[in-house]
Scaffold this motif. Structure first.
Motif, PDB file in Angstrom:
ATOM      1  N   LEU A  80       0.678  -0.937  -0.070  1.00 21.43           N
ATOM      2  CA  LEU A  80      -0.343  -0.359   0.189  1.00 21.43           C
ATOM      3  C   LEU A  80       0.702   1.770   0.152  1.00 21.43           C
ATOM      4  N   THR A  81       2.507   1.455   0.392  1.00 20.88           N
ATOM      5  CA  THR A  81       2.965   2.436   1.061  1.00 20.88           C
ATOM      6  C   THR A  81       3.862   2.255   0.038  1.00 20.88           C
ATOM      7  N   GLY A  82       5.083   1.010  -0.771  1.00 20.90           N
ATOM      8  CA  GLY A  82       5.898   1.325  -1.505  1.00 20.90           C
ATOM      9  C   GLY A  82       6.960   1.789  -0.579  1.00 20.90           C
ATOM     10  N   LEU A  83       6.832   1.499   0.774  1.00 17.39           N
ATOM     11  CA  LEU A  83       8.014   1.005   0.984  1.00 17.39           C
ATOM     12  C   LEU A  83       8.249   0.358   1.866  1.00 17.39           C
ATOM     13  N   LYS A  84       9.258  -0.659   1.869  1.00 15.81           N
ATOM     14  CA  LYS A  84       9.731  -1.821   2.350  1.00 15.81           C
ATOM     15  C   LYS A  84      10.718  -1.926   3.747  1.00 15.81           C
ATOM     16  N   ARG A  85      10.161  -2.658   4.082  1.00 17.46           N
ATOM     17  CA  ARG A  85      10.059  -3.271   5.904  1.00 17.46           C
ATOM     18  C   ARG A  85      11.774  -3.608   6.087  1.00 17.46           C
ATOM     19  N   ALA A  86      12.193  -3.839   5.534  1.00 18.07           N
ATOM     20  CA  ALA A  86      13.603  -3.487   5.911  1.00 18.07           C
ATOM     21  C   ALA A  86      14.582  -2.648   5.850  1.00 18.07           C
ATOM     22  N   ASP A  87      13.631  -1.249   4.671  1.00 16.19           N
ATOM     23  CA  ASP A  87      13.935  -0.068   5.348  1.00 16.19           C
ATOM     24  C   ASP A  87      13.503   0.606   5.952  1.00 16.19           C
ATOM     25  N   ASP A 124      -3.459  11.754   2.433  1.00 19.12           N
ATOM     26  CA  ASP A 124      -1.933  12.028   2.857  1.00 19.12           C
ATOM     27  C   ASP A 124      -1.369  12.322   1.579  1.00 19.12           C
ATOM     28  N   SER A 125      -0.924  13.335   1.618  1.00 16.52           N
ATOM     29  CA  SER A 125      -0.387  14.141   0.485  1.00 16.52           C
ATOM     30  C   SER A 125       1.000  13.291   0.176  1.00 16.52           C
ATOM     31  N   VAL A 126       1.894  12.701   1.111  1.00 10.46           N
ATOM     32  CA  VAL A 126       2.756  12.627   0.845  1.00 10.46           C
ATOM     33  C   VAL A 126       2.512  10.941  -0.509  1.00 10.46           C
ATOM     34  N   PHE A 127       2.258   9.949   0.169  1.00  4.03           N
ATOM     35  CA  PHE A 127       0.841   9.179  -0.452  1.00  4.03           C
ATOM     36  C   PHE A 127       0.362   9.809  -1.900  1.00  4.03           C
ATOM     37  N   GLY A 128       0.220  11.023  -1.647  1.00  6.19           N
ATOM     38  CA  GLY A 128      -1.232  11.268  -2.665  1.00  6.19           C
ATOM     39  C   GLY A 128      -2.475  10.588  -2.633  1.00  6.19           C
ATOM     40  N   ARG A 129      -2.894   9.750  -1.577  1.00  2.00           N
ATOM     41  CA  ARG A 129      -4.135   8.800  -1.238  1.00  2.00           C
ATOM     42  C   ARG A 129      -4.739   9.142   0.245  1.00  2.00           C
ATOM     43  N   TYR A 130      -5.998   8.305  -0.187  1.00  2.00           N
ATOM     44  CA  TYR A 130      -6.904   8.476   0.702  1.00  2.00           C
ATOM     45  C   TYR A 130      -7.174   6.739   1.491  1.00  2.00           C
ATOM     46  N   PHE A 131      -6.584   7.256   2.915  1.00  2.26           N
ATOM     47  CA  PHE A 131      -6.332   6.452   3.581  1.00  2.26           C
ATOM     48  C   PHE A 131      -7.952   5.988   4.986  1.00  2.26           C
ATOM     49  N   GLN A 132      -8.144   5.035   4.612  1.00  5.92           N
ATOM     50  CA  GLN A 132      -9.156   5.012   6.309  1.00  5.92           C
ATOM     51  C   GLN A 132      -8.096   3.560   7.427  1.00  5.92           C
ATOM     52  N   ILE A 133      -7.986   4.535   8.107  1.00  7.17           N
ATOM     53  CA  ILE A 133      -6.621   4.349   9.246  1.00  7.17           C
ATOM     54  C   ILE A 133      -7.909   3.818  10.587  1.00  7.17           C
ATOM     55  N   HIS A 134      -7.531   2.638  12.040  1.00  9.93           N
ATOM     56  CA  HIS A 134      -7.506   2.694  12.441  1.00  9.93           C
ATOM     57  C   HIS A 134      -6.522   2.078  13.642  1.00  9.93           C
ATOM     58  N   ALA A 135      -6.600   2.738  14.500  1.00 12.55           N
ATOM     59  CA  ALA A 135      -5.115   3.358  14.983  1.00 12.55           C
ATOM     60  C   ALA A 135      -5.811   3.126  17.178  1.00 12.55           C
ATOM     61  N   PHE A 147      -4.923  -0.497   7.951  1.00  8.40           N
ATOM     62  CA  PHE A 147      -5.144   0.470   7.315  1.00  8.40           C
ATOM     63  C   PHE A 147      -5.740   0.434   5.570  1.00  8.40           C
ATOM     64  N   SER A 148      -6.294   1.008   5.364  1.00 11.58           N
ATOM     65  CA  SER A 148      -6.713   0.644   3.287  1.00 11.58           C
ATOM     66  C   SER A 148      -7.346   1.817   3.182  1.00 11.58           C
ATOM     67  N   ASP A 149      -6.342   1.689   1.719  1.00 11.56           N
ATOM     68  CA  ASP A 149      -6.405   2.593   0.602  1.00 11.56           C
ATOM     69  C   ASP A 149      -8.271   2.906   0.488  1.00 11.56           C
ATOM     70  N   VAL A 150      -8.406   4.086   0.260  1.00 12.76           N
ATOM     71  CA  VAL A 150     -10.279   4.386  -0.310  1.00 12.76           C
ATOM     72  C   VAL A 150      -9.861   5.401  -1.407  1.00 12.76           C
ATOM     73  N   ARG A 153     -12.925   4.736  -3.797  1.00 18.26           N
ATOM     74  CA  ARG A 153     -13.789   4.788  -3.622  1.00 18.26           C
ATOM     75  C   ARG A 153     -14.400   5.768  -3.341  1.00 18.26           C
ATOM     76  N   ARG A 154     -13.066   7.144  -2.661  1.00 14.46           N
ATOM     77  CA  ARG A 154     -13.874   8.520  -2.417  1.00 14.46           C
ATOM     78  C   ARG A 154     -13.750   8.862  -3.915  1.00 14.46           C
ATOM     79  N   GLN A 155     -12.347   8.718  -4.845  1.00  9.90           N
ATOM     80  CA  GLN A 155     -12.907   8.819  -6.346  1.00  9.90           C
ATOM     81  C   GLN A 155     -14.499   8.640  -7.397  1.00  9.90           C
ATOM     82  N   THR A 156     -14.604   7.551  -6.563  1.00 10.90           N
ATOM     83  CA  THR A 156     -16.063   7.449  -7.027  1.00 10.90           C
ATOM     84  C   THR A 156     -17.183   7.961  -6.840  1.00 10.90           C
ATOM     85  N   GLU A 157     -17.229   8.122  -5.160  1.00 10.27           N
ATOM     86  CA  GLU A 157     -18.422   9.003  -4.741  1.00 10.27           C
ATOM     87  C   GLU A 157     -18.165  10.297  -4.962  1.00 10.27           C
ATOM     88  N   ARG A 158     -16.213  11.218  -5.602  1.00 12.43           N
ATOM     89  CA  ARG A 158     -17.296  12.342  -5.484  1.00 12.43           C
ATOM     90  C   ARG A 158     -17.748  12.376  -7.521  1.00 12.43           C
TER      91      ARG A 158
END
Length: 188
Positions: A80-87, A124-135, A147-150, A153-158
């Motif tokens: 979802l983020t493109g970030l690697k665990r090792a990094d 999230d402006s860094v990733f340019g995506r909307y996320f649904q988050i439970h913290a 979290f999941s990338d929404v 869904r947000r684009q479709t709603e708009r």
């Protein structure tokens, strides 16, 4: 008499050895059950479609959240983020994502320090995506997110909202045009 004393001594020793063996077997069984439980947890953790990350909050001298450290992430987090665990593991978010917006750290700091779970959707402006988050906080000073990338869904709603808005404007325009033609509305 001496023989019975030695016999009792060996019987006690045999009982002690049997007790130690039973404890060793019990410990081995407990370790095996723990290992199986951990394998099930790891399998679930890695097969989730939602991203998961465990963090510890980092505070300044005044006790205010200023950063957080990555403790663990799952495969979906990487996808979802493109970030690697090792990094990530062991590193601070401000090292990994220098442009992170401060509201993320503040919100997660509140969760880690006060234990109040939150659910929200955020762009999230860094990733340019909307996320649904439970913290939530598994322990004081730490927080986990699921979290999941929404964005789609947000684009479709708009798009639906915009289409509905255009439709309503067209309908209003048509009613105004009918009014000019001296047609009366069905109800007053």
């Amino acid at each position: 008499l001496a023989m019975s004393r030695h016999l009792r001594k060996y019987q006690n020793l045999a009982l002690q050895m049997a007790g130690l063996c039973a404890m060793a077997v019990q410990r081995a069984q407990s370790i095996e059950l723990l290992s199986q439980s951990e394998a099930r947890y790891r399998s679930l953790f890695e097969s989730m479609s939602e991203g998961f990350a465990l963090h510890e909050i980092i505070l300044d001298a005044g006790g205010h959240p200023i950063d957080y450290r990555f403790l663990d992430v799952n495969q979906a987090f990487e996808t979802l983020t493109g970030l690697k665990r090792a990094d990530l593991i062991g590193r601070r978010v401000r090292e990994v994502i220098p442009g992170i917006e401060g509201h993320w750290i503040k919100r997660y700091g509140d969760v880690a320090l006060h234990g109040q779970a939150v659910r929200f959707e955020q762009f999230d402006s860094v990733f340019g995506r909307y996320f649904q988050i439970h913290a939530y906080s598994p322990r004081v000073g730490a927080f986990a997110i699921i979290f999941s990338d929404v964005t789609e869904r947000r684009q479709t709603e708009r798009e639906l909202f915009e289409a509905d808005d255009v439709s309503m404007r067209n309908e209003a325009h048509a009613q105004t045009a009918e009014g000019d033609g001296q047609q009366q509305p069905l109800f007053l």
